[in-house]
Design a protein around this motif. Structure first.
Motif, short mmCIF file in Angstrom:
data_model
loop_
_atom_site.label_atom_id
_atom_site.label_comp_id
_atom_site.label_asym_id
_atom_site.label_seq_id
_atom_site.Cartn_x
_atom_site.Cartn_y
_atom_site.Cartn_z
N THR A 85 0.82 -1.21 0.00
CA THR A 85 0.00 0.00 0.00
C THR A 85 0.86 1.27 0.00
N LEU A 89 0.40 4.39 -2.61
CA LEU A 89 0.15 5.75 -2.16
C LEU A 89 1.18 6.73 -2.72
N ASP A 93 0.25 9.78 -5.17
CA ASP A 93 0.59 11.16 -4.80
C ASP A 93 1.43 11.84 -5.88
N PHE A 102 -5.53 11.85 -0.70
CA PHE A 102 -5.93 10.45 -0.53
C PHE A 102 -6.01 10.03 0.94
N SER A 103 -6.97 9.16 1.20
CA SER A 103 -7.14 8.51 2.50
C SER A 103 -7.39 7.03 2.24
N LEU A 104 -7.23 6.23 3.28
CA LEU A 104 -7.51 4.80 3.17
C LEU A 104 -8.86 4.49 3.79
N ILE A 123 2.42 5.63 6.70
CA ILE A 123 1.03 5.76 6.22
C ILE A 123 0.23 6.60 7.22
N TYR A 127 -1.46 10.04 5.99
CA TYR A 127 -2.80 9.78 5.45
C TYR A 127 -3.80 9.52 6.56
#
Length: 194
Positions: A85, A89, A93, A102-104, A123, A127
């Motif tokens: 991940t 990301l 980006d 972005f977010s998870l 992370i 995020y």
């Protein structure tokens, strides 16, 4: 800049539980849209019974057809495998630096094992994570309780799994109500999971 939630999964197949959670996130959190990031291979899973990438992408595409705030993403298809991940990301980006924040999105069950993810500290530092409840999840890992970057969203709990759908479809059971109509049609026409 759009607030974009990334909902990772193999989506093998995508089902109504996935759609309900993603739609809940865009309607009842600060997220503007949700991307279904179809993962070619998880570092924690083998590739057994995994449909080809393009078929799973097509099913997600069919599923979100009537939901403009939900989008399919094949961003991981061209990344080196196995992928993590943190790499996805960084790639996103770089590509969408000025367009998306972005977010998870993850279930509480995944949050419990989050400390095992590659570079999970980075992370969390960079995020936000939107967490939806899971039935029978037990206690969360202590280190993630009340974390400022983790937002719990009171989405409906749905006990539907792609594994269950595949298995029951193979046994000849009617799984159609658990799938978006366009996904069912595609799956049936292609004779998947028989």
């Amino acid at each position: 800049m759009k607030k974009t939630g990334l909902y990772f999964g193999t989506f093998n197949p995508i089902h109504i539980g996935h759609l309900v959670i993603a739609n809940h996130m865009v309607e009842f959190s600060e997220l503007d849209e949700v991307w279904f990031v179809i993962t070619p291979q998880s570092p924690f899973k083998t590739k057994q019974s995994l449909l080809d990438n393009h078929h799973r992408y097509q099913m997600v595409f069919e599923a979100v057809h009537d939901y403009p705030k939900l989008k399919p993403s094949k961003i991981e298809f061209n990344l080196q495998q196995p992928n993590y991940t943190i790499h996805t990301l960084a790639h996103l980006d770089e590509k969408y630096r000025y367009e998306h924040k972005f977010s998870l999105i993850m279930g509480e069950d995944n949050l419990k094992g989050f400390h095992k993810w590659k570079n999970y500290e980075a992370i969390l530092e960079n995020y936000s994570i939107y967490v939806y409840p899971r039935i029978s999840n037990g206690d969360l890992e202590h280190q993630f309780k009340n974390h400022p970057k983790i937002h719990h969203v009171d989405a409906p709990s749905m006990e539907i799994s792609s594994t269950f759908i595949r298995k029951q479809h193979h046994l000849g059971k009617n799984v159609r109500p658990m799938l978006p109509e366009r996904v069912w049609k595609y799956m049936d026409e292609m004779n998947f999971y028989r």
